[in-house]
Design an enzyme around this catalytic site. Structure first.
Site, PDB file in Angstrom:
ATOM      1  N   ASP A 517     -22.496 -30.532  10.093  1.00  0.00           N
ATOM      2  CA  ASP A 517     -22.779 -31.760  10.833  1.00  0.00           C
ATOM      3  C   ASP A 517     -21.651 -32.135  11.789  1.00  0.00           C
ATOM      4  O   ASP A 517     -21.288 -33.310  11.891  1.00  0.00           O
ATOM      5  CB  ASP A 517     -23.060 -32.905   9.832  1.00  0.00           C
ATOM      6  CG  ASP A 517     -23.870 -34.027  10.478  1.00  0.00           C
ATOM      7  OD1 ASP A 517     -24.463 -33.780  11.559  1.00  0.00           O
ATOM      8  OD2 ASP A 517     -23.905 -35.136   9.932  1.00  0.00           O
ATOM      9  N   LYS A 519     -19.977 -33.348  14.948  1.00  0.00           N
ATOM     10  CA  LYS A 519     -20.356 -34.188  16.093  1.00  0.00           C
ATOM     11  C   LYS A 519     -19.264 -35.247  16.256  1.00  0.00           C
ATOM     12  O   LYS A 519     -18.523 -35.528  15.300  1.00  0.00           O
ATOM     13  CB  LYS A 519     -21.719 -34.845  15.877  1.00  0.00           C
ATOM     14  CG  LYS A 519     -21.829 -35.696  14.626  1.00  0.00           C
ATOM     15  CD  LYS A 519     -23.186 -36.369  14.549  1.00  0.00           C
ATOM     16  CE  LYS A 519     -23.405 -37.027  13.202  1.00  0.00           C
ATOM     17  NZ  LYS A 519     -24.672 -37.719  13.096  1.00  0.00           N
ATOM     18  N   ASN A 522     -18.493 -37.905  13.569  1.00  0.00           N
ATOM     19  CA  ASN A 522     -17.906 -37.561  12.267  1.00  0.00           C
ATOM     20  C   ASN A 522     -16.442 -37.145  12.376  1.00  0.00           C
ATOM     21  O   ASN A 522     -15.869 -36.602  11.442  1.00  0.00           O
ATOM     22  CB  ASN A 522     -18.695 -36.429  11.603  1.00  0.00           C
ATOM     23  CG  ASN A 522     -20.015 -36.935  11.049  1.00  0.00           C
ATOM     24  OD1 ASN A 522     -20.184 -38.137  10.873  1.00  0.00           O
ATOM     25  ND2 ASN A 522     -20.944 -36.032  10.783  1.00  0.00           N
ATOM     26  N   ASP A 535     -16.975 -37.309   6.607  1.00  0.00           N
ATOM     27  CA  ASP A 535     -18.402 -37.220   6.296  1.00  0.00           C
ATOM     28  C   ASP A 535     -18.838 -35.803   5.882  1.00  0.00           C
ATOM     29  O   ASP A 535     -19.346 -35.025   6.694  1.00  0.00           O
ATOM     30  CB  ASP A 535     -19.250 -37.717   7.478  1.00  0.00           C
ATOM     31  CG  ASP A 535     -20.678 -38.008   7.027  1.00  0.00           C
ATOM     32  OD1 ASP A 535     -21.013 -37.680   5.873  1.00  0.00           O
ATOM     33  OD2 ASP A 535     -21.456 -38.553   7.824  1.00  0.00           O
ATOM     34  N   THR A 555     -27.827 -32.612  13.193  1.00  0.00           N
ATOM     35  CA  THR A 555     -28.055 -33.664  14.188  1.00  0.00           C
ATOM     36  C   THR A 555     -28.744 -33.010  15.380  1.00  0.00           C
ATOM     37  O   THR A 555     -28.278 -31.963  15.851  1.00  0.00           O
ATOM     38  CB  THR A 555     -26.691 -34.282  14.581  1.00  0.00           C
ATOM     39  OG1 THR A 555     -26.154 -34.886  13.415  1.00  0.00           O
ATOM     40  CG2 THR A 555     -26.838 -35.318  15.671  1.00  0.00           C
TER      41      THR A 555
HETATM   42  N1  ATP Z   1     -11.354 -42.184   5.783  1.00  0.00           N
HETATM   43  C1  ATP Z   1     -11.820 -43.041   6.669  1.00  0.00           C
HETATM   44  N2  ATP Z   1     -10.987 -43.796   7.401  1.00  0.00           N
HETATM   45  C2  ATP Z   1     -11.458 -44.678   8.301  1.00  0.00           C
HETATM   46  N3  ATP Z   1     -12.764 -44.877   8.537  1.00  0.00           N
HETATM   47  C3  ATP Z   1     -13.648 -44.163   7.855  1.00  0.00           C
HETATM   48  C4  ATP Z   1     -13.241 -43.210   6.876  1.00  0.00           C
HETATM   49  N4  ATP Z   1     -14.353 -42.652   6.348  1.00  0.00           N
HETATM   50  C5  ATP Z   1     -15.392 -43.228   6.962  1.00  0.00           C
HETATM   51  N5  ATP Z   1     -14.990 -44.149   7.873  1.00  0.00           N
HETATM   52  C6  ATP Z   1     -15.827 -44.982   8.745  1.00  0.00           C
HETATM   53  O1  ATP Z   1     -17.031 -45.294   8.074  1.00  0.00           O
HETATM   54  C7  ATP Z   1     -18.150 -44.730   8.775  1.00  0.00           C
HETATM   55  C8  ATP Z   1     -19.207 -44.220   7.792  1.00  0.00           C
HETATM   56  O2  ATP Z   1     -18.629 -43.233   6.952  1.00  0.00           O
HETATM   57  P1  ATP Z   1     -19.325 -41.833   6.655  1.00  0.00           P
HETATM   58  O3  ATP Z   1     -19.749 -41.221   7.949  1.00  0.00           O
HETATM   59  O4  ATP Z   1     -18.463 -41.025   5.784  1.00  0.00           O
HETATM   60  O5  ATP Z   1     -20.581 -42.344   5.822  1.00  0.00           O
HETATM   61  P2  ATP Z   1     -21.920 -41.580   5.622  1.00  0.00           P
HETATM   62  O6  ATP Z   1     -22.779 -42.342   4.684  1.00  0.00           O
HETATM   63  O7  ATP Z   1     -21.666 -40.211   5.177  1.00  0.00           O
HETATM   64  O8  ATP Z   1     -22.397 -41.692   7.105  1.00  0.00           O
HETATM   65  P3  ATP Z   1     -23.579 -41.049   7.902  1.00  0.00           P
HETATM   66  O9  ATP Z   1     -24.748 -41.861   7.574  1.00  0.00           O
HETATM   67  O10 ATP Z   1     -23.167 -41.196   9.342  1.00  0.00           O
HETATM   68  O11 ATP Z   1     -23.673 -39.627   7.489  1.00  0.00           O
HETATM   69  C9  ATP Z   1     -17.549 -43.628   9.634  1.00  0.00           C
HETATM   70  O12 ATP Z   1     -18.325 -43.424  10.784  1.00  0.00           O
HETATM   71  C10 ATP Z   1     -16.159 -44.170   9.976  1.00  0.00           C
HETATM   72  O13 ATP Z   1     -16.204 -45.017  11.102  1.00  0.00           O
END
Ligand code: ATP
Length: 727
Positions: A517, A519, A522, A535, A555
């Site tokens: 994934d 992009k 992420n 992610d 994506t």
């Molecule tokens: N370690 C981190 N430090 C700072 N911000 C973070 C971190 N991890 C995640 N985020 C923020 O939180 C958002 C969502 O996290 P993440 O993408 O891991 O969740 P997800 O449920 O896997 O999302 P998605 O639905 O996009 O797959 C990220 O886009 C980022 O902006």
């Protein structure tokens, strides 16, 4: 024949009101587009990706999760509507859509679980049993569930077997620093110097003259003839007289002109001076780090925050632009960016067998790499007490993002004061969405991987209702945000990001993991501007060599042809996505972008790859090789090394890159580890609460999360932290 469904991961996690808000935003956006005309209307964009404005109309790209065990192969056709089944599922995010497909080996259906959502059923997917590692019974009636458990637990087991315990607390004390110099001369304008520097703190004492005295000494210095009518004070001389902290005209706070960052496992402590001059600093600061893995060093960086008003005249600056180092420094200072002066990797030989605390460095003077000053430090290590964590061990500071299955919050660990990102995931939700395997995989990959460009897992723990992942807090913002703001990146900036990502993907592949994934959404930038891939929810584990999998996920803009065609795909899909990302960074849009997803798929499969005029020759050659539709002919098929050897990267020293040895081309505006200015206010203005849920989860469902907990390499099995209501 099995039923399958594809859903937008993005939309899964949204409440009704949020969905409404999003729709409203969409409506506003399309009105805007109508008003200004669409950049990428038919036949428009592909002719010249350099056309302005390149990114206005590219929204956040949504991840597709095939939420059952089946794939959606695309049949190539000249009629774009032939893709409509696939497209309708993806573009509408309607997870109730079903159609038929083939069995895939990594997706699992949770139909066997009886849970509070009343989700109950069995798809009778017998072939799933083949993958069960001794876990084929006892986890509900659905074989898929058992497989999910089997796959993930075996991954966790592997890790447990091979790793000794590395966890504890490291304390770094910084007492003082000496001998720092500024890389450029400063103005000798008495008025500016007096005004700017008189607010400084140098801790006047018998030995240390006060600020006024320093400024008058500075003004009596022998001045360097900087050109026609300009007199300058050399950087190494000036620092002896410039206070280390001053109050800038635009602010009421004391501002350090020089500071340090100490980084361990992507967690950063900023050490600001208390008093002194730039060349002789008093710190007396203590910083504690949670140690959860064995790393060979602590990274120390010296940064300077020089107000542009101190710089020599524009004429002087112009006449010195031929020196690339000075040019870079001047550009950064004029853009209010902090400049990097020097760094040092302080070796750590942590004896993890010791049961008691020990001192690694005792009031030691450490000379920095380029000889720009030295620091006096002590480092202590205290082994951990093997305690599992709970949400009560953290102060919740801000909401910083929302993922599909819950929120991400900025938190502070109460004992060490370290700031982290905490991802809270509701168990019942992932069970009902058949996402148990992906969630466990995310935690497993994060715990195993050790790469400077991958966001490190610090801890994971659980309550009866939720899973929690604690990650290093990376606060420079998403690459998506920066790319959207700037339209596209310069060649050297895109090359830098692509190279760091290449290292991250190479490490994942070496662990037999496909990322799937890649992009800009992420990819996070850290405080210095290095990459931190986040992610890992779509990772596929145990993919040895050229082994293939079939799950239709990723994506749309980034899907590789073999994935669209349902032909099975291997690790090589990640090199396709690296090509798409590099193209997007250089031009502002992914190569085959179209608002209409079926048309985009058709383009991915059929359309020639086009480049704008004047496109860099090496970049073009690399992109053609990465975006080869035939995975066997794609660069990277024989491993990451063949991409690293491409002429596009010929100037890079990969070892140095790996050590974060290159100064990133762009430093995000990050003031401290608490800074959330690079996150969307839509999130940060929300109250940070860990919502109370009261889901009933059966014992067998709970057992699936048995290997979740992580406090360093220590696995605490099924330990559940007491559920807590946090308001
Ligand atoms: N370690 C981190 N430090 C700072 N911000 C973070 C971190 N991890 C995640 N985020 C923020 O939180 C958002 C969502 O996290 P993440 O993408 O891991 O969740 P997800 O449920 O896997 O999302 P998605 O639905 O996009 O797959 C990220 O886009 C980022 O902006």
């Amino acid at each position: 024949m099995y039923s399958w469904k594809i859903a937008s991961k993005f939309k899964f996690g949204r409440s009704k009101e949020e969905k409404e808000r999003e729709k409203e935003k969409e409506r506003e956006k399309s009105k805007e587009k109508e008003k200004h005309g669409l950049f990428h209307h038919k036949g428009h964009r592909s002719e010249s990706p350099y056309m302005e404005p390149p990114r206005d109309s590219v929204d956040r790209k949504e991840t597709i999760v095939a939420s059952t065990s089946l794939i959606a192969p695309v049949r190539l056709s000249t009629d774009a509507n032939k893709y409509s089944t696939t497209n309708s599922s993806i573009s509408t995010g309607d997870d109730s859509q079903t159609t038929t497909g083939e069995l895939d080996d990594d997706m699992v259906d949770s139909s066997g679980f009886t849970n509070s959502n009343g989700y109950n059923g069995n798809n009778g997917n017998e072939s799933r049993q083949i993958h069960i590692a001794g876990n084929s019974s006892g986890y509900g009636t659905g074989t898929g569930n058992a497989s999910a458990f089997g796959d993930s637990i075996s991954a966790v087991d592997e890790m447990e077997d091979s790793e000794p315990l590395f966890s504890g607390i490291m304390t770094v004390k910084v007492y003082g620093g000496e001998g720092f110099k500024l890389p450029v001369p400063i103005t000798s304008n008495a008025q500016i110097l007096k005004k700017l520097l008189s607010s400084g703190v140098v801790n006047p004492s018998a030995e240390k003259p006060g600020v006024d005295q320093l400024i008058s000494s500075l003004l009596q210095m022998e001045l360097n003839d900087g050109g026609d009518e300009e007199s300058l004070i050399e950087g190494d001389v000036a620092t002896r007289f410039i206070p280390a902290t001053i109050t800038l005209p635009s602010s009421t706070d004391l501002n350090p002109l020089l500071y340090f960052t100490i980084e361990f496992d992507n967690t950063v402590a900023t050490i600001e001076p208390e008093s002194g001059t730039i060349s002789s600093l008093n710190f007396n600061k203590i910083s504690t780090f949670d140690v959860t893995r064995k790393l060979p060093f602590l990274k120390i960086d010296v940064m300077a925050r020089i107000p542009s008003i101190l710089l020599p005249s524009k004429a002087w600056q112009q006449s010195n632009l031929s020196d690339p180092y000075i040019r870079d420094i001047l550009e950064r200072i004029n853009n209010n960016q902090d400049i990097h002066l020097d760094s040092y990797n302080l070796p750590l030989t942590l004896d993890f067998n010791s049961a008691t605390s020990f001192r690694l460095y005792n009031h030691q003077w450490i000379s920095l790499e380029k000889g720009n000053g030295k620091l006096n430090v002590s480092v202590d290590y205290k082994p951990a007490t093997n305690r599992s964590l709970s949400i009560d061990d953290f102060d919740l500071l801000k909401v910083i993002g929302k993922g599909s299955f819950g929120k991400v919050m900025q938190v502070r660990k109460k004992d060490t004061n370290k700031v982290y990102a905490l991802k809270a995931i509701r168990k019942s939700y992932i069970v009902s969405k058949s996402e148990v395997v992906h969630t466990l995989a995310e935690r497993t990959v994060l715990a195993r991987v050790d790469n400077p460009f991958i966001v490190p897992l610090k801890f994971s723990f659980q309550s009866p209702d939720k899973l929690y992942i604690v990650l290093a807090f990376i606060n420079g913002g998403e690459l998506f945000y920066h790319l959207q703001r700037e339209g596209r990146f310069s060649l050297s900036r895109a090359r830098f990001y692509a190279a760091e990502l290449l290292c991250a993907l190479e490490t994942l592949h070496s662990l037999d993991v496909i990322y799937r994934d890649l992009k800009p959404e992420n990819i996070l930038l850290d405080h210095q501007g290095h990459i931190a891939l986040c992610d890992f929810g779509l990772c596929k584990l145990n993919m040895k060599g050229q082994e293939k999998t079939n799950t239709f996920c990723g994506t749309p803009e980034y899907l590789a042809p073999e994935l669209l065609l349902g032909q099975g795909y291997s690790k090589v899909v990640d090199w396709w996505t690296l090509g798409v990302l590099l193209y997007e960074m250089l031009t502002g849009l992914p190569p085959y972008y179209d608002e209409d997803v079926p048309k985009m798929y058709k383009k991915i499969l059929q359309e020639p790859l086009r480049f704008p005029d004047g496109f860099d020759k090496d970049a073009k050659d690399l992109l053609i090789s990465l975006l080869s539709r035939d995975p066997k002919r794609r660069l990277g098929f024989n491993g990451a090394e063949e991409i690293k050897s491409h002429t596009f990267f010929s100037q890079l020293n990969w070892k140095r890159l790996w050590m974060k040895g290159y100064i990133p081309p762009y430093k995000p505006p990050v003031m401290s580890s608490l800074d959330t200015s690079n996150f969307d206010q839509e999130f940060t203005k929300e109250m940070p609460v860990d919502s109370v849920v009261n889901d009933f989860l059966s014992e067998s469902v709970q057992q699936q999360f048995g290997g979740w907990t992580y406090v360093g390499s220590e696995q605490l099995g099924t330990s559940l932290a007491p559920g807590r209501s946090v308001r």
